[in-house]
Design an enzyme around this catalytic site. Sequence first.
Site, PDB file in Angstrom:
ATOM      1  N   ARG A 177      49.504  37.105  35.807  1.00 33.43           N
ATOM      2  CA  ARG A 177      50.720  37.765  36.282  1.00 33.43           C
ATOM      3  C   ARG A 177      51.125  37.160  37.625  1.00 33.43           C
ATOM      4  O   ARG A 177      50.274  36.876  38.474  1.00 33.43           O
ATOM      5  CB  ARG A 177      50.494  39.268  36.444  1.00 33.43           C
ATOM      6  CG  ARG A 177      50.581  40.038  35.146  1.00 33.43           C
ATOM      7  CD  ARG A 177      51.996  40.041  34.553  1.00 33.43           C
ATOM      8  NE  ARG A 177      52.109  40.840  33.341  1.00 33.43           N
ATOM      9  CZ  ARG A 177      51.986  40.369  32.095  1.00 33.43           C
ATOM     10  NH1 ARG A 177      51.752  39.090  31.893  1.00 33.43           N
ATOM     11  NH2 ARG A 177      52.115  41.174  31.054  1.00 33.43           N
ATOM     12  N   HIS A 182      57.033  31.844  31.446  1.00 31.74           N
ATOM     13  CA  HIS A 182      56.244  32.954  30.884  1.00 31.74           C
ATOM     14  C   HIS A 182      56.152  32.859  29.349  1.00 31.74           C
ATOM     15  O   HIS A 182      56.561  33.781  28.630  1.00 31.74           O
ATOM     16  CB  HIS A 182      56.826  34.312  31.297  1.00 31.74           C
ATOM     17  CG  HIS A 182      55.825  35.421  31.153  1.00 31.74           C
ATOM     18  ND1 HIS A 182      55.728  36.475  32.015  1.00 31.74           N
ATOM     19  CD2 HIS A 182      54.843  35.631  30.224  1.00 31.74           C
ATOM     20  CE1 HIS A 182      54.751  37.294  31.630  1.00 31.74           C
ATOM     21  NE2 HIS A 182      54.202  36.791  30.531  1.00 31.74           N
TER      22      HIS A 182
HETATM   23  P1  NDP Z   1      41.438  41.778  29.984  1.00 36.54           P
HETATM   24  O1  NDP Z   1      41.778  43.152  30.395  1.00 36.54           O
HETATM   25  O2  NDP Z   1      40.715  41.564  28.714  1.00 36.54           O
HETATM   26  O3  NDP Z   1      40.572  41.064  31.145  1.00 36.54           O
HETATM   27  C1  NDP Z   1      40.845  41.210  32.490  1.00 36.54           C
HETATM   28  C2  NDP Z   1      39.768  40.477  33.284  1.00 36.54           C
HETATM   29  O4  NDP Z   1      40.111  40.543  34.671  1.00 36.54           O
HETATM   30  C3  NDP Z   1      38.379  41.104  33.143  1.00 36.54           C
HETATM   31  O5  NDP Z   1      37.404  40.106  33.058  1.00 36.54           O
HETATM   32  C4  NDP Z   1      38.208  41.890  34.441  1.00 36.54           C
HETATM   33  O6  NDP Z   1      36.871  42.008  34.894  1.00 36.54           O
HETATM   34  C5  NDP Z   1      38.984  41.001  35.395  1.00 36.54           C
HETATM   35  N1  NDP Z   1      39.402  41.750  36.583  1.00 36.54           N
HETATM   36  C6  NDP Z   1      40.271  42.797  36.648  1.00 36.54           C
HETATM   37  N2  NDP Z   1      40.376  43.247  37.910  1.00 36.54           N
HETATM   38  C7  NDP Z   1      39.556  42.466  38.650  1.00 36.54           C
HETATM   39  C8  NDP Z   1      39.217  42.437  40.020  1.00 36.54           C
HETATM   40  N3  NDP Z   1      39.742  43.309  40.913  1.00 36.54           N
HETATM   41  N4  NDP Z   1      38.342  41.508  40.438  1.00 36.54           N
HETATM   42  C9  NDP Z   1      37.794  40.633  39.570  1.00 36.54           C
HETATM   43  N5  NDP Z   1      38.063  40.606  38.245  1.00 36.54           N
HETATM   44  C10 NDP Z   1      38.931  41.520  37.798  1.00 36.54           C
HETATM   45  O7  NDP Z   1      42.798  40.960  29.996  1.00 36.54           O
HETATM   46  P2  NDP Z   1      43.208  39.695  29.098  1.00 36.54           P
HETATM   47  O8  NDP Z   1      42.192  38.645  29.285  1.00 36.54           O
HETATM   48  O9  NDP Z   1      43.555  40.122  27.729  1.00 36.54           O
HETATM   49  O10 NDP Z   1      44.588  39.285  29.805  1.00 36.54           O
HETATM   50  C11 NDP Z   1      44.676  38.999  31.176  1.00 36.54           C
HETATM   51  C12 NDP Z   1      46.118  39.055  31.618  1.00 36.54           C
HETATM   52  O11 NDP Z   1      46.850  37.941  31.113  1.00 36.54           O
HETATM   53  C13 NDP Z   1      46.921  40.255  31.080  1.00 36.54           C
HETATM   54  O12 NDP Z   1      46.681  41.394  31.865  1.00 36.54           O
HETATM   55  C14 NDP Z   1      48.352  39.782  31.179  1.00 36.54           C
HETATM   56  O13 NDP Z   1      48.895  40.201  32.406  1.00 36.54           O
HETATM   57  C15 NDP Z   1      48.234  38.259  31.173  1.00 36.54           C
HETATM   58  N6  NDP Z   1      48.903  37.642  30.017  1.00 36.54           N
HETATM   59  C16 NDP Z   1      49.772  36.599  30.250  1.00 36.54           C
HETATM   60  C17 NDP Z   1      50.400  35.980  29.203  1.00 36.54           C
HETATM   61  C18 NDP Z   1      51.318  34.827  29.426  1.00 36.54           C
HETATM   62  O14 NDP Z   1      52.004  34.386  28.511  1.00 36.54           O
HETATM   63  N7  NDP Z   1      51.387  34.265  30.621  1.00 36.54           N
HETATM   64  C19 NDP Z   1      50.177  36.404  27.818  1.00 36.54           C
HETATM   65  C20 NDP Z   1      49.241  37.473  27.688  1.00 36.54           C
HETATM   66  C21 NDP Z   1      48.627  38.062  28.759  1.00 36.54           C
HETATM   67  P3  NDP Z   1      35.747  42.777  34.035  1.00 36.54           P
HETATM   68  O15 NDP Z   1      35.536  41.929  32.801  1.00 36.54           O
HETATM   69  O16 NDP Z   1      34.584  42.785  34.914  1.00 36.54           O
HETATM   70  O17 NDP Z   1      36.297  44.137  33.713  1.00 36.54           O
HETATM   71  C1  OXD Z   2      51.815  39.907  27.742  1.00 33.33           C
HETATM   72  C2  OXD Z   2      52.665  38.812  28.164  1.00 33.33           C
HETATM   73  O1  OXD Z   2      51.337  40.655  28.579  1.00 33.33           O
HETATM   74  O2  OXD Z   2      53.453  38.316  27.352  1.00 33.33           O
HETATM   75  O3  OXD Z   2      51.589  40.025  26.528  1.00 33.33           O
HETATM   76  O4  OXD Z   2      52.572  38.359  29.297  1.00 33.33           O
END
Ligand code: NDP
Ligand code: OXD
Length: 314
Positions: A229, A277
Amino acid sequence: MHVLLLAEGEPVEWWRDALRADLPDAVLVCPENGFDESAVDYALVWDPPEGALARLDNLRLVFSLGAGVEHVLRDRSYPRHVPLVRVVDERLTRQMCEYVAFHVLGILRRHAEFALFQRSRVWRSETPHTACDLRVGIMGLGVLGRAVAKTLRQLEFQVAGWSRTRHKLSDVDCYAGEEELAEFLGRTDVLVCLLPLTPRTTAMVDFALLDRLARDGVLDAPAFIGAGRGKVHVERDLLRALDAGVLSHAVLDVFETEPLPSDSPLWSNAAVTITPHCAAVADPRDMLRQVVAAIEDDRRGRPLRHVVDVDLGY
Ligand code: NDP
Ligand code: OXD
């Protein structure tokens, strides 16, 4: 059963027909046509208006039409007792792996630099480095981060990951928490950010963090890929880091403001690669399958999958 579609730009007729085909008793309602708020059982949302979900007294489940959920949880009146389910999708995950692998390889093989040389008809050959020379660090080891780590390992990059809690992944050095962030950054040549946007991750990738990346790698300076993000990184600080030589390149798919304003200095910076995006986009048919599965799980009293921790914000 009433399903509310609260997502601007989503094709209402498509969702109405598609839902009815799989769930014959589903009645799709949307704000444009007016609806009885107390009759809504399920809500499919993208960036719902503030307060809209809190008014639905009999709501059983909210489905985020995206993997990220900050667009739902920024509404402080979100009814916290209602489970929030998000998109977790194999095809979307593959797309993110391809996006990151493509750009890490591009950085390794100095793709942006050769594109500039070509424009100026410059023939300047160099001995390339190899994937095993480059240390990639992934912030966020969730569904996407873990899959990306595996893909990069298959290409033989040196891969590490950093997350809030400890993970164990084969052939990936896993770091956790604030205490291990400096060590993680200090061994990283290409930083890939796949963190969700939460109060704790907002503006986390700033100049001070970038300045802690490795200085002894095979690149002229470290590189950054932002595909989680946009508000997790600070654009002004990225530009400052590029100007100061703290970074050599940034690949950005997500931005503080989207669409990226036409007067943003990022557009014209030769050291920045911009994509709008689209690193990974869920196919509506895949989302439909998940929506139907979630509704069926709920109706049959089965445990829901991919439920967000509303307190953590992801
Ligand atoms: P998940 O919820 O599966 O994973 C999030 C990860 O971030 C976890 O490993 C978590 O740690 C870690 N995390 C969260 N907060 C912290 C923190 N404060 N410090 C350290 N680590 C942290 O999300 P996804 O992998 O499914 O997706 C990640 C993001 O990608 C989504 O939230 C979305 O915003 C973005 N996205 C972007 C897209 C694009 O096209 N650009 C498409 C799809 C998604 P822990 O494992 O320890 O809980
Ligand atoms: C999502 C994205 O969150 O498209 O799925 O970024």
